[in-house]
Each structure stands twice: as structure tokens, then as C-alpha cells.
Scaffold this motif. Structure first.
Motif, PDB file in Angstrom:
ATOM      1  N   HIS A 157       0.831  -1.199   0.000  1.00 25.86           N
ATOM      2  CA  HIS A 157       0.000   0.000   0.000  1.00 25.86           C
ATOM      3  C   HIS A 157       0.866   1.250   0.000  1.00 25.86           C
ATOM      4  O   HIS A 157       1.826   1.341   0.770  1.00 25.86           O
ATOM      5  N   ASP A 158       0.528   2.207  -0.847  1.00 30.61           N
ATOM      6  CA  ASP A 158       1.309   3.431  -0.967  1.00 30.61           C
ATOM      7  C   ASP A 158       0.553   4.584  -0.315  1.00 30.61           C
ATOM      8  O   ASP A 158      -0.542   4.945  -0.765  1.00 30.61           O
ATOM      9  N   ASP A 174      -1.240   7.337  -2.253  1.00 33.84           N
ATOM     10  CA  ASP A 174      -2.546   7.183  -2.906  1.00 33.84           C
ATOM     11  C   ASP A 174      -3.567   8.183  -2.364  1.00 33.84           C
ATOM     12  O   ASP A 174      -4.547   8.507  -3.047  1.00 33.84           O
ATOM     13  N   TYR A 233      -6.172  -1.136   3.891  1.00 30.59           N
ATOM     14  CA  TYR A 233      -5.864  -0.102   2.901  1.00 30.59           C
ATOM     15  C   TYR A 233      -6.788   1.102   3.095  1.00 30.59           C
ATOM     16  O   TYR A 233      -6.331   2.252   3.118  1.00 30.59           O
ATOM     17  N   HIS A 246      -6.544   5.745   3.320  1.00 28.30           N
ATOM     18  CA  HIS A 246      -7.594   6.709   2.994  1.00 28.30           C
ATOM     19  C   HIS A 246      -8.427   7.146   4.199  1.00 28.30           C
ATOM     20  O   HIS A 246      -9.391   7.900   4.035  1.00 28.30           O
ATOM     21  N   GLU A 299      -8.893  -1.062  -4.738  1.00 27.45           N
ATOM     22  CA  GLU A 299      -7.795  -0.273  -4.174  1.00 27.45           C
ATOM     23  C   GLU A 299      -7.116   0.559  -5.263  1.00 27.45           C
ATOM     24  O   GLU A 299      -6.809   1.746  -5.071  1.00 27.45           O
ATOM     25  N   ARG A 300      -6.869  -0.075  -6.389  1.00 28.44           N
ATOM     26  CA  ARG A 300      -6.192   0.633  -7.482  1.00 28.44           C
ATOM     27  C   ARG A 300      -7.010   1.835  -7.943  1.00 28.44           C
ATOM     28  O   ARG A 300      -6.474   2.930  -8.170  1.00 28.44           O
ATOM     29  N   GLY A 316      -6.809   4.608  -5.493  1.00 24.80           N
ATOM     30  CA  GLY A 316      -5.521   5.281  -5.611  1.00 24.80           C
ATOM     31  C   GLY A 316      -5.506   6.278  -6.754  1.00 24.80           C
ATOM     32  O   GLY A 316      -4.911   7.358  -6.651  1.00 24.80           O
ATOM     33  N   GLU A 317      -6.154   5.938  -7.866  1.00 24.42           N
ATOM     34  CA  GLU A 317      -6.226   6.863  -8.992  1.00 24.42           C
ATOM     35  C   GLU A 317      -7.058   8.101  -8.647  1.00 24.42           C
ATOM     36  O   GLU A 317      -6.775   9.200  -9.120  1.00 24.42           O
TER      37      GLU A 317
END
Length: 623
Positions: free
Chosen positions: A183-184, A187, A226, A231, A291-292, A295-296
Motif C-alpha cells: 500500500h502506498d 494514494d 488499505y 484513505h 484499491e487501485r 488510488g487513482e
């Protein structure tokens, strides 16, 4: 890190003068003596106590030599780093000291070093032979001439160290921390806002999953983590599909009407999210996709959609970026696949991992005595990796060069299976019934001992001698049995024996046959004959770019290794895809994505546009 300078300068200072009384060696000329070269090359990779033991002196004296060279205090070398350094220790010291002193430096017996080198024949090829007349190295006080050379060396080392003194540094292997982070935090963008019609997960949503497998539970827990830690959206996990859905629910369920493995349907609306999937791995992939998309967007927001997601390729298995080169399973010091790294791999859309190992290391042979030493430990490690990988939706595949050649004394007991000789080894002749029994029985035993293994991929013409034709350029072998048979018959038969053993224990496991260098050994026609003889149900794998004619800077050449700049498929890969289809075989591509042999010393080549074009080309050819 300053100690890393030692690694850099070794490549620059490759010529060394010997200790007192030794002639100057042209290949070691910049070092004051062979003794100083030995201390310099090992200062940052071997505990000082071991260096002292080899030289017949004490730690204080070794430190004195290092200081005279301008080296700074050595970092502690952990047990993990000692194990990781084995290959580089062998390579740095091979031309400096006799093999017996390298064994002392490693803490290995002669047998242990033989076994280590025997597991990776390519390393032995890189080492070549030691210089003639190499005598044991012992500590000696420097002569006046050597002392002058030491002063010169010290001055230049300190100049270089001063030049890099302000360079930011980090501990060794620190990059693995980042590789183990799925996990970044980036994001999350504080200014991001939801749009009308979005699913906004900040309002106390629930994630509802079936009580099913560990795969689903791990994916669900990861998704909730995540949302919470990246978030700042807190979700509640609910197990059991009997729960009545309500506003603000994410439901994840298996749908028997979805027939394609890995496929899932994603319905996102402002009131709720529904995921229907073909299998448990697809459920996990769907949550990673959410999740992706968050993140976007930069926040816990998801746009309305009704998407059907189908993987273009399966399996998609990768090697560990920081595993060991040799005998990954035969040690307890380095974990090649920590849980966090497995999670990262899953988030990068792989569905499998692969490990290089030897069949005789994993199980005792049903035919040949002495094989299988240490197999209990290796099987235990393999089962554990399979179990942990499964929790992240990953299958484990083994890379085989089999049956592996044996040292010549092995054939004193089994002369009837001696095949093509090579140096101090000879191939196990696969035209003999005993070797065929060994392959079938060992593969069957392995898949019985490790339930859940994804499969094997097999190379029959590598650096390692593994049948009487595997190094037979021009298709000529000295084996009295195989010389009466065609290369295609011999190679296909060895593959068939392995496939029969695997399927006897695990009918659904993959057996993938890699065509690496068949064309180099036998010409372009014989590989087609091998493919025709392959057993039904195996997969055929080809290097996707190898065999392409390119021009670089006005120079024409053939691509003979992996390439990112060459998209592929090569004419040969196109032919293999056609041959696979004609013979009812699945077609696989072998590629390198982070970096390639075009520039193999860098960690990655940032050309996602070329990788995307390669993926499209793979999809279009039917990989």
C-alpha cells in the motif's frame, strides 16, 4: 553507503601486486600486494574474524591493514548478509587464494563448497580456472616498496571517499522494505473529493464476504487495512452471506454462472458495491482493483460502473526480486518470499511465483541412493511457502533442469546409467529405464509431499547438463544409447517421464516445457519435431523476443537474450505459437520486465509504454 564504495572501486582497481617475494601480477596491479587485495575485497562482505583466520593473524592486524588502505571501520556483517554474499565472496577471491582458503572464508567444508557449486553450473563457468601457481596467502609485514604503494593507494581511496561523503545512504537491502509494501500512502490526496454518483466509503460501509477460504479473508483484511491506513475510511468486516445487504455495503460472492477462471463482475453505485466472481482468487483480485481505482482518485471514492474483468494471461508467475541465487529452500537465514512481499506481488497482478531448485534436493530418489539429503528441511520450507502464497492467491511453480548431471564417482555404483560426460560430471542417461523411473517417481513423490504446488517449468538445454543432448551442439552425443536415437525422441521422452510423475500425484498441476536453445543446439527444424512428440496437456514456453533481427546504431544483430527495447514476438516466437496451436498445447511467453540483459546491472528500466506494447503483442499472439 561508504562501504559500498569498496564494491565500486574493485571494478576500477583490477590489477594487484603480490606480497613480499611474489612477482607482480598484471591482473592485480593497482593493489599494493595480494594480501592488500584480499583484505580490500573482503572488508565489507566477510566478518573480520574470518579474514584473520584465513591470513593466520588476528583481527587487530587485519584492521591495521584495512586502515592503511584508507578503508573505514567495517560494518557488522549479519548472518543474512553472509549467506547472501556467498557467490560474490567466491568470485572476488577465486583468483586471489587457493580454494581451501575460500572454504575457510565461507566456513564451508570441501564437500559443502562442491555441493554449492554443483547446484549452479553457470557460476562455475564464470569462475573459469584459478591462476596457475596460486599458493596459500598468509599475513606478512610489508616491504618498503609495498609500504610506498600502500601510501599511494591510501591517498586515492580517501580522495574518492571524500568525494562521495555527502551522498545520501541507506542500510544494505533497505530497498526490500519498499518491495514489501503493498500500500502506498501517496494514494491519498487530501484535496480529493467525491463526485456525484460516486460510492463514498467514508460513511461506515461494511464489507461482506462468504466465510470461505483464507484467500478471501486475507484479501478482505488487506482491503480494510488499505481503506483505514491510507484513505482514513473505516470499514467493518462481516462474514456470512446470509446478512441482509443494506445501503453502504460491499458484497463479495462467488457466482457459479461465471465460467472463466479469474473473471469477476464489478457493480459500483452510490448505494453499494457488488462483486461477483468465478473463484476465490478472482474475489481477491476484485478487491485489489478497488484499491487501485481509489488510488487513482486520491481518496476512498469509486466511480459508478458495471465492468466485467477478465485476465489476459494466466498463469502470471514471477521470481523473487531479492531471493538467493542458489539453494533457496536449503537454508533458514533468508526468507525469499516474506508475507509482505507476497502481498505486494499479488497487488502487482501476478498470480504465481517461481523458485529454482533441484529435484534430488527435494525428495529421495526411488532408484538412486544418496539423493534427497536435507530434503526434509527443503520440503518443510516449500510447503510453508506454498501455504503462505496460497493465502494471497498465488501458486508456486518450480524451475527444473532435470535430471541433473552427477559427479563421476556416482557412476562407480551406477555405471549402467552413465551418459554424456562433461568435465568431472556425466549426464544421467534418460534412455535408460532406471533414469526414467527416477524422474517419474521423484516427481510423483514431490507433488504428493507438497499438495497445492502449481506446477513445474522445465528447461532441457541450459547451462546445466541434464540429458545426453542438452549440450550436444550439432546434435551429436557420445552416449552409446542416445547416439542411436534422435534428439527429439530423447528430449521429449525425458519431459514425458516428468509429466507422468507430476500428473500421477496432481492431475491439475501445470507442466510447462521451455524451448530455450533447442535451435542453438539442433538448428531450426528439430524443435518442431520435439514439439510434435510432447505429451498431451503440457504447455510450450518460448522466449518472446529471442531471434529478432535488429539494427542499433547502424549495427545489425540478432537478439539472443531477453529484451525490453525489442517488443516481440520474434519470428521464432510466432512459429512456436503456431506449433503449440497445431499440437493442442497452451503457449507461454518467457519475458523479463523490470530490467533485461540489455542493461542487467540496473534495477529497473522505466519504459511502461514498451511494456504495455509487449503485453498487447503477447495477448494478440495467444499467449
Amino acid at each position: 553507503m561508504k562501504a559500498a564504495f569498496a564494491t565500486l572501486i574493485v571494478s576500477l582497481l583490477m590489477v594487484v601486486r603480490g606480497t613480499a617475494g611474489e612477482p607482480i601480477r598484471a591482473d592485480l596491479d593497482y593493489f599494493p600486494s595480494r594480501l592488500h587485495a584480499f583484505v580490500f575485497r573482503n572488508w565489507d562482505i566477510v566478518p573480520t574474524e574470518r579474514i584473520a583466520k584465513v591470513l593466520g593473524t588476528d583481527v587487530r592486524m587485519v584492521g591495521k591493514v584495512a586502515k592503511s588502505l584508507g578503508l573505514q571501520k567495517a560494518e557488522d556483517v549479519s548472518a543474512e548478509m553472509q549467506r547472501r554474499n556467498v557467490e560474490i565472496i567466491i568470485r572476488r577471491n577465486w583468483p586471489l587464494v587457493p580454494r581451501e582458503q575460500i572454504e575457510t572464508l565461507l566456513g564451508y567444508s570441501a564437500k559443502e563448497l562442491d555441493e554449492f557449486l554443483g547446484k549452479e553450473i553457470f557460476l562455475r563457468a564464470l569462475l573459469a580456472g584459478p591462476p596457475p601457481g596460486l599458493i596459500p596467502l598468509k599475513y606478512e609485514e610489508p616491504t618498503p616498496e609495498i609500504s610506498q604503494r600502500v601510501k599511494w593507494f591510501n591517498k586515492h581511496v580517501k580522495q574518492h571517499l571524500a568525494a562521495v561523503a555527502s551522498t545520501p545512504t541507506e542500510p544494505r537491502m533497505f530497498f526490500t522494505n519498499e518491495l514489501c509494501r503493498a500500500h502506498d500512502p501517496a494514494d491519498f490526496v487530501r484535496s480529493a473529493k467525491p463526485k456525484k454518483g460516486d460510492a463514498d466509503l467514508r460513511g461506515g460501509w461494511r464489507l461482506i464476504i462468504d466465510e470461505g477460504s483464507p484467500v478471501t479473508k486475507v484479501a478482505a483484511t488487506d482491503f480494510i487495512d488499505y481503506c483505514k491506513f491510507v484513505h482514513h475510511a473505516k470499514l467493518t468486516l462481516v462474514t456470512g452471506m446470509s446478512v441482509e445487504p443494506k445501503h453502504g455495503d460491499i458484497t463479495v460472492a462467488r457466482d457459479q454462472t461465471i465460467k472463466l477462471p479469474g473473471q469477476y463482475i464489478l457493480d459500483v453505485g452510490a448505494d453499494g458495491i457488488a462483486i461477483r466472481a468465478a473463484d476465490e482468487r478472482a474475489m481477491g483480485r476484485a478487491l485489489i482493483e478497488l484499491e487501485r481505482r481509489m488510488g487513482e482518485r486520491g481518496g476512498p471514492f469509486l466511480s459508478e460502473c458495471h465492468d466485467t474483468m477478465t485476465p489476459s494471461f494466466t498463469p502470471r508467475y514471477v521470481s523473487s526480486y531479492f531471493s538467493l541465487l542458489t539453494d533457496v529452500l536449503g537454508q533458514d537465514v533468508v526468507d525469499p518470499f516474506p508475507d509482505e512481499y507476497l502481498n505486494r506481488i499479488a497487488h502487482q497482478d501476478a498470480d504465481g511465483i517461481w523458485i529454482y531448485t533441484l529435484l534430488a534436493d527435494l525428495v529421495p530418489s526411488p532408484v538412486f541412493d544418496g539423493m534427497g539429503a536435507g530434503s526434509e528441511q527443503r520440503l518443510r520450507h516449500l510447503r510453508e511457502i506454498v501455504r503462505r502464497a496460497e493465502r494471497h492467491g498465488l501458486k508456486v511453480y518450480l524451475y527444473f533442469n532435470e535430471p541433473r548431471a552427477q559427479f563421476l564417482p556416482f557412476f562407480d555404483k551406477y555405471p549402467q546409467v552413465k551418459g554424456q560426460p562433461e568435465g568431472d560430471t556425466a549426464a544421467l542417461c534418460t534412455s535408460t529405464e532406471l533414469v526414467q523411473q527416477h524422474l517419474r517417481g521423484s516427481c510423483k513423490k514431490l507433488f504428493e509431499e507438497v499438495p497445492g504446488l502449481g506446477g513445474i517449468f522445465v528447461i532441457t538445454a541450459s547451462e546445466n547438463l541434464c540429458n545426453c543432448y542438452s549440450h550436444a551442439h550439432g546434435g551429436v552425443t557420445a552416449c552409446p544409447r542416445c547416439s542411436k536415437r534422435s534428439p527429439s525422441d530423447v528430449i521429449a521422452e525425458s519431459i514425458r517421464c516428468m509429466a507422468e510423475g507430476v500428473r500421477a500425484a496432481a492431475p491439475d498441476a501445470q507442466v510447462i516445457v521451455w524451448d530455450w536453445s533447442w535451435h542453438s543446439l539442433f538448428g531450426e527444424a528439430v524443435p518442431g519435431e520435439i514439439i510434435k512428440r510432447l505429451p498431451h496437456g503440457v504447455g510450450l514456453m518460448a522466449d518472446f523476443e529471442r531471434g529478432t533481427r535488429i539494427v542499433r546504431g547502424g549495427v545489425a544483430m540478432n537478439v539472443e537474450e531477453y529484451s525490453i527495447s525489442t517488443i516481440g514476438p520474434s519470428p521464432r516466437a510466432k512459429l512456436r505459437a503456431q506449433q503449440a496451436a497445431e499440437n493442442g498445447l497452451k503457449f507461454f511467453a518467457k519475458i523479463q520486465l523490470s530490467t533485461t540483459w540489455e542493461c542487467g546491472t540496473v534495477p529497473f528500466i522505466p519504459v511502461p509504454n514498451l511494456i504495455a506494447r509487449k503485453a498487447i503483442a503477447m495477448r494478440d499472439i495467444g499467449v
